[in-house]
Design a protein around this motif. Structure first.
Motif, mmCIF file in Angstrom:
data_model
loop_
_atom_site.group_PDB
_atom_site.id
_atom_site.type_symbol
_atom_site.label_atom_id
_atom_site.label_comp_id
_atom_site.label_asym_id
_atom_site.label_seq_id
_atom_site.Cartn_x
_atom_site.Cartn_y
_atom_site.Cartn_z
ATOM 1 N N ALA A 1 17.962 -21.969 5.804
ATOM 2 C CA ALA A 1 19.273 -22.518 6.131
ATOM 3 C C ALA A 1 20.249 -21.427 6.549
ATOM 4 C CB ALA A 1 19.826 -23.274 4.927
ATOM 5 N N LEU A 2 20.977 -21.701 7.616
ATOM 6 C CA LEU A 2 22.027 -20.798 8.083
ATOM 7 C C LEU A 2 23.382 -21.469 7.910
ATOM 8 C CD1 LEU A 2 19.490 -20.245 10.192
ATOM 9 C CD2 LEU A 2 21.181 -18.733 11.163
ATOM 10 N N PHE B 1 23.960 -13.380 11.814
ATOM 11 C CA PHE B 1 22.890 -14.207 12.375
ATOM 12 C C PHE B 1 21.740 -13.378 12.944
ATOM 13 C CE2 PHE B 1 24.549 -18.760 13.288
ATOM 14 C CZ PHE B 1 24.987 -18.874 11.990
ATOM 15 N N SER B 2 22.026 -12.268 13.581
ATOM 16 C CA SER B 2 20.935 -11.475 14.155
ATOM 17 C C SER B 2 20.019 -10.946 13.045
ATOM 18 C CB SER B 2 21.472 -10.328 15.008
ATOM 19 O OG SER B 2 22.231 -9.427 14.230
ATOM 20 N N LYS B 3 20.593 -10.526 11.919
ATOM 21 C CA LYS B 3 19.772 -10.059 10.790
ATOM 22 C C LYS B 3 18.980 -11.215 10.182
ATOM 23 C CE LYS B 3 22.796 -6.240 9.598
ATOM 24 N NZ LYS B 3 23.694 -5.663 8.609
ATOM 25 N N ALA B 4 19.629 -12.373 10.090
ATOM 26 C CA ALA B 4 18.933 -13.547 9.557
ATOM 27 C C ALA B 4 17.762 -13.930 10.467
ATOM 28 C CB ALA B 4 19.905 -14.713 9.402
ATOM 29 N N MET B 5 17.981 -13.880 11.775
ATOM 30 C CA MET B 5 16.913 -14.246 12.717
ATOM 31 C C MET B 5 15.735 -13.291 12.616
ATOM 32 S SD MET B 5 17.534 -17.035 14.340
ATOM 33 C CE MET B 5 18.140 -17.539 12.755
ATOM 34 N N GLU B 6 16.011 -12.008 12.385
ATOM 35 C CA GLU B 6 14.918 -11.045 12.201
ATOM 36 C C GLU B 6 14.035 -11.469 11.025
ATOM 37 O OE1 GLU B 6 16.593 -7.141 11.711
ATOM 38 O OE2 GLU B 6 17.467 -7.131 13.730
ATOM 39 N N GLN B 7 14.655 -11.901 9.933
ATOM 40 C CA GLN B 7 13.901 -12.309 8.753
ATOM 41 C C GLN B 7 13.203 -13.652 8.964
ATOM 42 O OE1 GLN B 7 13.357 -10.129 6.257
ATOM 43 N NE2 GLN B 7 14.465 -8.825 7.704
ATOM 44 N N PHE B 8 13.854 -14.547 9.678
ATOM 45 C CA PHE B 8 13.245 -15.827 10.054
ATOM 46 C C PHE B 8 11.944 -15.554 10.812
ATOM 47 C CE2 PHE B 8 12.723 -19.365 13.021
ATOM 48 C CZ PHE B 8 12.958 -20.483 12.229
ATOM 49 N N ASP B 9 12.034 -14.677 11.810
ATOM 50 C CA ASP B 9 10.857 -14.327 12.609
ATOM 51 C C ASP B 9 9.793 -13.627 11.763
ATOM 52 O OD1 ASP B 9 12.212 -15.409 14.765
ATOM 53 O OD2 ASP B 9 12.704 -13.461 15.669
ATOM 54 N N GLU C 1 23.326 -22.978 20.871
ATOM 55 C CA GLU C 1 22.112 -23.510 21.515
ATOM 56 C C GLU C 1 21.020 -22.459 21.630
ATOM 57 O OE1 GLU C 1 22.733 -23.231 26.276
ATOM 58 O OE2 GLU C 1 23.994 -24.710 25.261
ATOM 59 N N ASP C 2 21.392 -21.182 21.750
ATOM 60 C CA ASP C 2 20.384 -20.117 21.811
ATOM 61 C C ASP C 2 19.691 -19.937 20.460
ATOM 62 O OD1 ASP C 2 20.995 -19.712 24.491
ATOM 63 O OD2 ASP C 2 22.367 -18.039 24.072
ATOM 64 N N PHE C 3 20.472 -19.975 19.370
ATOM 65 C CA PHE C 3 19.878 -19.864 18.035
ATOM 66 C C PHE C 3 18.984 -21.073 17.752
ATOM 67 C CE2 PHE C 3 23.716 -17.164 17.371
ATOM 68 C CZ PHE C 3 23.060 -15.991 17.063
ATOM 69 N N ILE C 4 19.463 -22.255 18.097
ATOM 70 C CA ILE C 4 18.685 -23.476 17.878
ATOM 71 C C ILE C 4 17.367 -23.411 18.636
ATOM 72 C CG2 ILE C 4 18.616 -25.969 18.315
ATOM 73 C CD1 ILE C 4 21.765 -25.859 17.918
ATOM 74 N N ARG C 5 17.443 -23.085 19.919
ATOM 75 C CA ARG C 5 16.235 -23.009 20.746
ATOM 76 C C ARG C 5 15.247 -21.987 20.183
ATOM 77 N NH1 ARG C 5 18.417 -22.943 25.337
ATOM 78 N NH2 ARG C 5 18.840 -20.717 25.448
#
Length: 190
Positions: free
Chosen positions: A9-10, A17-25, A53-57
């Protein structure tokens, strides 16, 4: 071995967000089954840190799951035992305050309420400018609740923002692993 099922969850601390996305990946690279969940603001707001929309995609394409972004979509998380662990990264002071006070009026707070009813772990990655001010009481309250675990955190800019605290996102996966074993990574404060 079965895949670890993660709800990720974000909430609206857009600068992380960029740090969260790194961990998501990274969780997906570990072979975990990760389902994205977004608060209303995270799902709908474009900021200088990126477009919604970029984060969602990215999350939908990477995980293969649609983003859970409504209260109605989040409610079945508990009854259906959808996840082994729920991660909230980043978790704003607003979200922590709501959870500490039993308020469930967003997709993320409903996801937490629904998930925790099964005594399964919720991992919180704090990111708030008032962690050492108004949000401190909520952090304290959450630290005392069962099945809630914190990613180790630190002041992110002590001179410029003396009350601001952010999780060390590189500690997220080790915190999730420990939480699945019922343990809190230490130290919580760095």
């Amino acid at each position: 071995m079965e895949k670890i099922r993660v709800g990720f969850a974000l909430t609206g601390s857009f600068c992380t967000f960029s740090k969260a996305m790194e961990q998501f990946d990274a969780m997906i690279e570990e072979g975990w089954d990760v389902t994205p969940i977004m608060s209303d603001h995270a799902y709908s707001m474009d900021t200088r840190f990126g477009k919604a929309e970029d984060f969602i995609r990215h999350m939908e394409e990477t995980s293969g799951h649609s983003v859970i972004h409504t209260i109605t979509e989040a409610e079945p998380i508990g009854p259906q035992k959808m996840f082994d662990v729920l991660v909230v990264a980043p978790c704003t002071g607003n979200t922590m305050g709501k959870v500490a006070n039993g308020i469930n009026d967003t997709p993320v707070t409903m996801a937490i309420k629904s998930h925790i009813r099964n005594s399964r772990p919720v991992v919180i990655a704090v990111s708030t400018n008032d962690a050492l001010a108004a949000a401190a009481k909520h952090i304290g309250a959450l630290l005392n609740q069962r099945n809630l675990y914190f990613v180790p955190m630190r002041q992110d800019a002590p001179n410029a923002k003396p009350r601001s605290v952010v999780a060390d996102f590189e500690d997220l996966i080790p915190t999730v692993r420990a939480a699945l074993d019922g343990e809190q990574v230490q130290p919580i404060l760095k």
